[in-house]
Design a protein around this motif. Structure first.
Motif, short mmCIF file in Angstrom:
data_model
loop_
_atom_site.label_atom_id
_atom_site.label_comp_id
_atom_site.label_asym_id
_atom_site.label_seq_id
_atom_site.Cartn_x
_atom_site.Cartn_y
_atom_site.Cartn_z
N GLY A 177 64.70 41.06 39.03
CA GLY A 177 64.18 39.82 38.48
C GLY A 177 63.60 38.89 39.52
O GLY A 177 63.19 37.78 39.20
N LEU A 178 63.56 39.34 40.79
CA LEU A 178 62.97 38.51 41.83
C LEU A 178 61.45 38.46 41.68
O LEU A 178 60.80 37.53 42.16
CB LEU A 178 63.35 39.05 43.21
N CYS A 179 60.88 39.48 41.03
CA CYS A 179 59.48 39.47 40.63
C CYS A 179 59.40 39.92 39.17
O CYS A 179 60.32 40.56 38.66
CB CYS A 179 58.64 40.42 41.50
N ILE A 180 58.31 39.58 38.53
CA ILE A 180 58.06 40.01 37.16
C ILE A 180 56.67 40.62 37.08
O ILE A 180 55.81 40.31 37.89
CB ILE A 180 58.18 38.84 36.15
N GLN A 181 56.47 41.50 36.09
CA GLN A 181 55.17 42.11 35.87
C GLN A 181 54.32 41.16 35.04
O GLN A 181 54.73 40.73 33.96
CB GLN A 181 55.33 43.44 35.13
N GLU A 182 53.14 40.82 35.55
CA GLU A 182 52.25 39.94 34.82
C GLU A 182 50.86 40.54 34.75
O GLU A 182 50.62 41.66 35.23
CB GLU A 182 52.20 38.55 35.47
N ALA A 187 54.34 38.86 40.03
CA ALA A 187 54.45 37.44 40.35
C ALA A 187 55.92 37.12 40.59
O ALA A 187 56.80 37.88 40.14
CB ALA A 187 53.89 36.57 39.22
N PRO A 188 56.23 36.03 41.29
CA PRO A 188 57.64 35.69 41.50
C PRO A 188 58.35 35.47 40.17
O PRO A 188 57.81 34.84 39.26
CB PRO A 188 57.56 34.37 42.30
N GLY A 189 59.55 36.01 40.04
CA GLY A 189 60.33 35.85 38.83
C GLY A 189 61.21 34.60 38.89
O GLY A 189 61.22 33.88 39.90
N PRO A 190 61.97 34.35 37.83
CA PRO A 190 62.82 33.16 37.77
C PRO A 190 64.08 33.29 38.62
O PRO A 190 64.75 32.30 38.88
CB PRO A 190 63.18 33.08 36.28
N GLN A 191 64.41 34.53 39.02
CA GLN A 191 65.61 34.73 39.82
C GLN A 191 65.44 34.05 41.18
O GLN A 191 64.38 34.10 41.79
CB GLN A 191 65.85 36.23 40.02
N MET A 192 66.51 33.39 41.64
CA MET A 192 66.47 32.67 42.90
C MET A 192 67.39 33.34 43.92
O MET A 192 68.34 34.03 43.57
CB MET A 192 66.88 31.21 42.70
N THR A 193 67.10 33.13 45.19
CA THR A 193 67.97 33.63 46.26
C THR A 193 68.35 32.47 47.17
O THR A 193 67.56 31.55 47.39
CB THR A 193 67.25 34.70 47.10
N HIS A 194 69.55 32.54 47.69
CA HIS A 194 69.99 31.52 48.66
C HIS A 194 71.16 32.09 49.45
O HIS A 194 72.05 32.73 48.90
CB HIS A 194 70.44 30.24 47.96
#
Length: 276
Positions: A177-182, A187-194
C-alpha cells in the motif's frame, strides 16, 4: 496531489484484447500512437498486432510477456495476463475451462490480498526491514508522485536500474500500500512510513541515503545542489545553538515541502555531531 482515474485491472477481464483496448483508452490524450509503441516494444509487426486486436490472430506467450513489460504490470498481473492469452489460444473447451478456473482462482487471491492491505495498518517488521534495506524503495515511492515518473520503465531508466530490480521494488510497494496503481502507472499510496529515533533501522536508513549522497557529490550542480562539510571547534553553548538552528531548518523544510507540487526528487542529509 490530485486523484487520478485508475487503470483497468487485468483481474477484471476474461479477454486480454478487451483489457488492452481499455488500457489504451484509459488515457485518451495518450492513446494515439500506443499501438505503435506496443508493437515496437513487443517486437510485433504493426499489421500483425492489428490482426490480433481484430481477433484473427492471438499473441504468442513470448509476445504477451513483452506486452506486460510495456504496460509495467506487476508479477501477479503478468501471470494473470498470460493466463488470459492461454485462454484465448486454447483449442478445446476442456482446456479453456481449465484456464478459466485458474483465472478465477488468481482473481480471488488478488481480491483477498487487496482486502488485507489496510490503508491505515502499520507495516510489519519484515516489511519495514525490506523498505529500509536500500534507498531504492523510498526513491521509487517518492518519484511516483511526479507525473513523468509514474511508469516503472521511466523510473528504471532515471535511476539506472535493471527492469527486473525495479519491478520487484514496485511489486513490494503495491503489495504494502506504499504505492497504488493509477491511470498513468503508479502513485504514492495512503500508507505512511515513519521511523522513531530509537528504531534499529534508523542507522541503515541514514546510511543508505548518505551513500547515495556520496555517489552524487562529483556531479553536483552548483545552481541547485549543495554539499557542505566543515569540521570546527566551538563552545558547548554555541554547539547547542547551532543544533537548535538546524532543528528549525528541518521544521521549516517540512512546512515548505508539504504543499509543494511534486516536480523533482531531492534528498536532504543533515549531520551535526561531536567528533570522537
Amino acid at each position: 496531489m490530485s486523484k487520478k482515474n485508475v487503470f483497468p485491472s487485468v483481474f477484471e477481464y476474461l479477454d486480454y484484447r478487451k483489457y488492452l483496448q481499455d488500457w489504451i483508452n484509459a488515457v485518451p490524450e495518450r492513446s494515439r500512437g500506443q499501438l505503435t509503441r506496443i508493437a515496437e516494444h513487443s517486437r510485433i509487426h504493426k499489421t500483425t498486432l492489428s490482426q490480433i486486436f481484430k481477433g484473427s490472430k492471438d499473441l504468442s506467450l513470448e509476445q504477451g510477456h513483452r506486452v506486460c513489460e510495456f504496460l509495467g504490470l506487476s508479477s501477479p498481473e503478468t501471470d494473470q495476463f498470460i493466463l488470459l492469452v492461454n485462454l484465448a489460444r486454447a483449442g478445446t473447451s476442456g482446456l479453456k475451462e481449465t484456464f478459466r478456473k485458474q483465472i478465477a482462482a488468481k482473481r480471488r487471491d488478488h481480491q483477498q490480498l487487496s482486502t488485507r492491505v489496510s490503508k491505515s495498518r502499520d507495516l510489519t517488521s519484515e516489511e519495514r526491514s525490506i523498505y529500509y534495506s536500500h534507498w531504492i524503495y523510498s526513491a521509487v515511492r517518492n518519484l511516483s508522485a511526479i507525473d513523468q515518473f509514474q511508469k516503472p520503465d521511466v523510473i528504471a531508466k532515471h535511476l539506472g536500474l535493471d527492469a527486473s530490480v525495479l519491478n520487484r521494488v514496485v511489486e513490494f510497494l503495491l503489495k504494502t500500500g506504499l504505492c497504488i496503481q493509477e491511470r498513468e502507472g503508479i502513485a504514492p499510496g495512503p500508507q505512511m512510513t515513519h521511523l522513531g529515533h530509537d528504531s534499529p533501522l534508523v542507522v541503515r536508513h541514514h546510511g543508505n541515503w548518505r551513500v547515495k549522497a556520496m555517489e552524487r557529490h562529483p556531479m553536483l550542480k552548483q545552481e541547485t545542489e549543495l554539499a557542505y562539510t566543515a569540521p570546527m571547534t566551538l563552545s558547548t553553548e554555541d554547539a547547542l545553538k547551532i543544533r537548535a538552528l538546524l532543528a528549525d531548518l528541518v521544521e521549516q523544510t517540512d512546512k515548505i515541502v508539504g504543499p509543494s507540487p511534486s516536480e523533482k526528487l531531492y534528498c536532504m542529509c543533515l549531520d551535526w555531531f561531536e567528533v570522537k
